[in-house]
Design a protein around this motif. Structure first.
Motif, PDB file in Angstrom:
ATOM      1  N   PHE A 189      -5.880   6.808  -3.053  1.00  0.00           N
ATOM      2  CA  PHE A 189      -6.414   5.787  -2.141  1.00  0.00           C
ATOM      3  C   PHE A 189      -7.005   6.417  -0.875  1.00  0.00           C
ATOM      4  O   PHE A 189      -7.188   5.741   0.130  1.00  0.00           O
ATOM      5  CB  PHE A 189      -5.307   4.792  -1.785  1.00  0.00           C
ATOM      6  CG  PHE A 189      -4.577   4.274  -2.992  1.00  0.00           C
ATOM      7  CD1 PHE A 189      -5.242   3.537  -3.967  1.00  0.00           C
ATOM      8  CD2 PHE A 189      -3.235   4.546  -3.177  1.00  0.00           C
ATOM      9  CE1 PHE A 189      -4.577   3.070  -5.086  1.00  0.00           C
ATOM     10  CE2 PHE A 189      -2.555   4.082  -4.301  1.00  0.00           C
ATOM     11  CZ  PHE A 189      -3.240   3.345  -5.256  1.00  0.00           C
ATOM     12  N   PRO A 539      -3.551  -0.868  -1.269  1.00  0.00           N
ATOM     13  CA  PRO A 539      -3.487  -1.765  -2.423  1.00  0.00           C
ATOM     14  C   PRO A 539      -2.089  -2.369  -2.544  1.00  0.00           C
ATOM     15  O   PRO A 539      -1.169  -2.005  -1.812  1.00  0.00           O
ATOM     16  CB  PRO A 539      -3.764  -0.826  -3.614  1.00  0.00           C
ATOM     17  CG  PRO A 539      -4.353   0.394  -3.026  1.00  0.00           C
ATOM     18  CD  PRO A 539      -3.812   0.524  -1.653  1.00  0.00           C
ATOM     19  N   TYR A 602      -3.469  -3.444  -7.695  1.00  0.00           N
ATOM     20  CA  TYR A 602      -4.707  -4.156  -7.368  1.00  0.00           C
ATOM     21  C   TYR A 602      -5.233  -3.689  -6.014  1.00  0.00           C
ATOM     22  O   TYR A 602      -4.458  -3.316  -5.120  1.00  0.00           O
ATOM     23  CB  TYR A 602      -4.455  -5.664  -7.329  1.00  0.00           C
ATOM     24  CG  TYR A 602      -3.947  -6.241  -8.634  1.00  0.00           C
ATOM     25  CD1 TYR A 602      -4.835  -6.717  -9.596  1.00  0.00           C
ATOM     26  CD2 TYR A 602      -2.579  -6.313  -8.910  1.00  0.00           C
ATOM     27  CE1 TYR A 602      -4.374  -7.267 -10.789  1.00  0.00           C
ATOM     28  CE2 TYR A 602      -2.106  -6.848 -10.103  1.00  0.00           C
ATOM     29  CZ  TYR A 602      -3.012  -7.322 -11.042  1.00  0.00           C
ATOM     30  OH  TYR A 602      -2.543  -7.850 -12.222  1.00  0.00           O
ATOM     31  N   SER A 603      -6.528  -3.745  -5.840  1.00  0.00           N
ATOM     32  CA  SER A 603      -7.149  -3.256  -4.609  1.00  0.00           C
ATOM     33  C   SER A 603      -6.744  -4.109  -3.410  1.00  0.00           C
ATOM     34  O   SER A 603      -6.417  -5.291  -3.553  1.00  0.00           O
ATOM     35  CB  SER A 603      -8.677  -3.249  -4.735  1.00  0.00           C
ATOM     36  OG  SER A 603      -9.159  -4.578  -4.757  1.00  0.00           O
ATOM     37  N   LYS A 604      -6.788  -3.498  -2.237  1.00  0.00           N
ATOM     38  CA  LYS A 604      -6.405  -4.214  -1.014  1.00  0.00           C
ATOM     39  C   LYS A 604      -7.319  -5.421  -0.769  1.00  0.00           C
ATOM     40  O   LYS A 604      -6.899  -6.421  -0.186  1.00  0.00           O
ATOM     41  CB  LYS A 604      -6.439  -3.272   0.188  1.00  0.00           C
ATOM     42  CG  LYS A 604      -7.798  -2.662   0.500  1.00  0.00           C
ATOM     43  CD  LYS A 604      -7.701  -1.653   1.639  1.00  0.00           C
ATOM     44  CE  LYS A 604      -9.051  -1.039   1.950  1.00  0.00           C
ATOM     45  NZ  LYS A 604      -8.957  -0.026   3.017  1.00  0.00           N
ATOM     46  N   GLU A 605      -8.570  -5.329  -1.258  1.00  0.00           N
ATOM     47  CA  GLU A 605      -9.509  -6.437  -1.062  1.00  0.00           C
ATOM     48  C   GLU A 605      -9.069  -7.691  -1.825  1.00  0.00           C
ATOM     49  O   GLU A 605      -9.470  -8.804  -1.492  1.00  0.00           O
ATOM     50  CB  GLU A 605     -10.911  -6.028  -1.530  1.00  0.00           C
ATOM     51  CG  GLU A 605     -11.622  -5.035  -0.613  1.00  0.00           C
ATOM     52  CD  GLU A 605     -11.142  -3.597  -0.795  1.00  0.00           C
ATOM     53  OE1 GLU A 605     -11.404  -2.760   0.092  1.00  0.00           O
ATOM     54  OE2 GLU A 605     -10.488  -3.310  -1.833  1.00  0.00           O
TER      55      GLU A 605
END
Length: 630
Positions: A189, A539, A602-605
């Motif tokens: 990351f 994430p 899962y992505s932070k977005e």
């Protein structure tokens, strides 16, 4: 559990002689989310020969608040053959003024196992400081020389959340003439990077100004976020036994010949025990009978003797004494199967809540636990040998979905443990609830658990009826029970299923409004709080998939009719799905609720999307049914 050699960072203490560490000098970016700031974490490793390695360590840690005390404990793990010297601790106040110095004589000497220990060659020196004020700084240095060269610790910035690092350095000097293999694993990351310098026999790895990882909801463990450097000598010594470690094959042959074969020793008593079981049926039937027999006569206790703490107890000892650690119990189970003519493989694994696997491309000693695998025509049978209660061919959430080192005569094979899908990690709940006019409810329910949800409920097996009721009341505290009683508790060890029934009464469940009563559609629910994060830094990881399936029947008080129920709901997302539906039948309302959540990183977005998904579910669980007096 096996010994894991963890060691603090090192460098000559003289380098920082008379240096102070005022808290005011710490950058604000390193104070954010931090309970401790590691100011200096310096290690020098000197590899002199196959059976001589020296570590020099200096770690300077500023503790900002009481939550950081445990992370700043000065400790030195060692075996009885180690030589420890130059142990020094200096405590500084907030301004960097020296408070007091301590030496080796101020350390306690303990067995190196957090679970309590029976006997062990693995020890740890521990210095516990009781602070009088915060913040304070602890400067800790020592040297240790040891003969075991199989374990060289990974170099990572830190291993726990709410810890930041100002400066870390790992210098490795290899004058042994033995090849030292290294591998750098960057942060997936881009959280920070390792700086590499030097060449040939002397290399230095360093980190600078690594901010703390906040213990935020669903944050991955630091080991999954941070970079690391791994080290492994191509030739090594472990308690006088020398070997080569160029690939998994030659290391596996050494492991089998030195740590498995010497303790694969049966006895006439063990032969007689297997004969007395009168085994028949399929291979699975025979393995199950032997495994459940083994569970009835053994218990887990840590034992750290033998070759570097890695050699299992002899089966005869386990058989006579009725206890062993993961190594001894796994080897004992293997020996019982050998007597029945059933082949099995001793497996080393990284046990823990996050799935950590071995690198197929970088062979090195590792792992912290042992389990057993039995190959059959219908697939592999996996046996966790340290629990008297766990179901047959069931691995807990701490050992699923990762690889193991399966140790065989001709080398190590990397094999994956099962990954249980959501519908195997399941809770089935059926409730019958009578609504009272006094806002109370009385009811009964049946519960059925498999997979990881079976694991969470295993705690009930060791409790008496009163303790079970108390534990159940705590776990379902959202219902404000006046009374709750667990009945018919059963742990089906053949199928790894836990079931029980409950009778309960709860007050203040519903609310009167004039001639009407309103109440929640889901009585037993999760009261987790999910908050959006506009500046999520990392994430998020859902470690286990799961599925909950609820059927709730509400019985109305006499003289009431159903006035309003919510609309049926269906929520779908990449994270899972949720359905809630209602069926009216005279004086009864049936509620059907199902939720499935998918594991993954899962992505932070996407974090706020996940929060939105869970909030919709909470809102629907909290929706109301209205009944009115006729």
């Amino acid at each position: 559990m096996m010994k894991i050699f963890l060691i603090g960072a090192l460098s000559a203490a003289s380098m920082y002689f008379a240096q102070t560490y005022p808290v005011s000098a710490i950058p604000e970016t390193l104070k954010k989310n931090a309970n401790i700031v590691v100011r200096k974490d310096f290690t020098t490793v000197q590899i002199n020969k196959i059976d001589e390695i020296k570590y020099q360590s200096t770690t300077v840690t500023t503790v900002l608040n009481k939550d950081g005390d445990d992370k700043a404990v000065a400790y030195i793990p060692y075996d009885k053959g180690n030589s420890i010297s130059d142990v020094k601790v200096v405590i500084y106040d907030e301004s960097g003024k020296k408070i007091k110095s301590y030496s080796k004589s101020d350390f306690g000497d303990f067995a190196n196992n957090p679970q309590g220990i029976f006997y062990s060659d693995n020890r740890v020196l521990v210095f516990n400081y009781t602070p009088v004020q915060y913040p304070y700084t602890i400067d800790f240095s020592y040297q240790v020389s040891e003969k075991n060269t199989l374990f060289i610790p990974d170099f990572v910035p830190f291993s726990s959340t709410n810890t930041s690092l100002e400066e870390g350095e790992f210098k490795i000097i290899n004058t042994s003439g033995i090849e030292l293999r290294t591998k750098t694993y960057p942060s997936k990351f881009n959280y920070t990077a390792v700086i590499e310098s030097g060449s040939g026999n002397e290399k230095t790895y360093s980190y600078k100004n690594v901010p703390a990882i906040d213990d935020a909801l669903l944050v991955p463990q630091p080991i999954k976020v941070l970079p690391k450097v791994s080290f492994s000598l191509s030739k090594f010594n472990l308690a006088g036994k020398q070997g080569t470690l160029n690939n998994w094959t030659d290391f596996g042959v050494w492991y089998y010949n030195n740590l498995i074969e010497p303790v694969a020793v049966s006895t006439p008593a063990i032969k007689a025990e297997i004969a007395a079981l009168q085994l028949e049926g399929s291979v699975e039937d025979k393995v199950k009978k032997i495994y459940q027999y083994m569970q009835t006569k053994t218990r887990y206790i840590y034992v750290g003797l033998g070759i570097g703490g890695w050699l299992p107890m002899l089966p005869d000892e386990v058989d006579k004494k009725g206890y062993g650690d993961c190594k001894g119990l796994t080897n004992y189970m293997k020996t019982l199967l050998d007597e029945a003519g059933i082949a099995s493989h001793y497996c080393v694994i990284n046990s823990g809540p996050s799935q950590i696997s071995f690198d197929p491309e970088f062979p090195k000693m590792g792992g912290n636990h042992a389990i057993l695998m039995v190959p059959t025509e219908k697939g592999n049978i996996w046996l966790e040998n340290t629990s008297q209660q766990i179901g047959f061919n069931h691995l807990s959430y701490s050992t699923t979905d990762r690889n193991v080192l399966s140790v065989k005569k001709n080398g190590i094979e990397l094999i994956s443990t099962p990954a249980y899908p959501a519908d195997q990690n399941k809770e089935k709940q059926v409730l019958k609830v009578k609504i009272g006019e006094d806002n109370s409810i009385t009811g009964e329910g049946s519960f059925h658990y498999t997979g990881s949800q079976y694991d969470y409920n295993l705690v009930f097996t060791g409790l008496n009826p009163k303790e079970r009721n108390d534990a159940l009341k705590r776990s379902l505290d959202v219902l404000n029970f006046e009374k709750v009683e667990m009945k018919n508790f059963a742990n089906d060890k053949d199928k790894a299923v836990i079931t029980y029934n409950i009778d309960f009464k709860a007050n203040n469940f519903s609310k009167k409004v004039g001639n009407s009563i309103i109440f929640r559609v889901v009585p037993i629910f999760s009261n987790s709080i999910y908050k959006t994060e506009e500046n999520r830094e990392l994430p998020f990881e859902i470690r286990q998939s799961f599925e909950d399936d609820y059927e709730i029947g509400f019985i109305l008080p006499k003289g009431y009719k159903i006035d309003e129920v919510p609309d049926n709901t269906n929520v779908k997302s990449e994270f899972g799905y949720y359905t809630l539906s209602f069926a009216k039948n005279g004086e009864e309302v049936k509620v059907t609720r199902k939720i499935q959540v998918n594991k993954g990183t899962y992505s932070k977005e996407k974090y706020n999307e996940y929060v939105s998904f869970r909030k919709k579910i909470i809102n629907m669980d909290n929706s109301k049914i209205l009944i009115t007096k006729i």
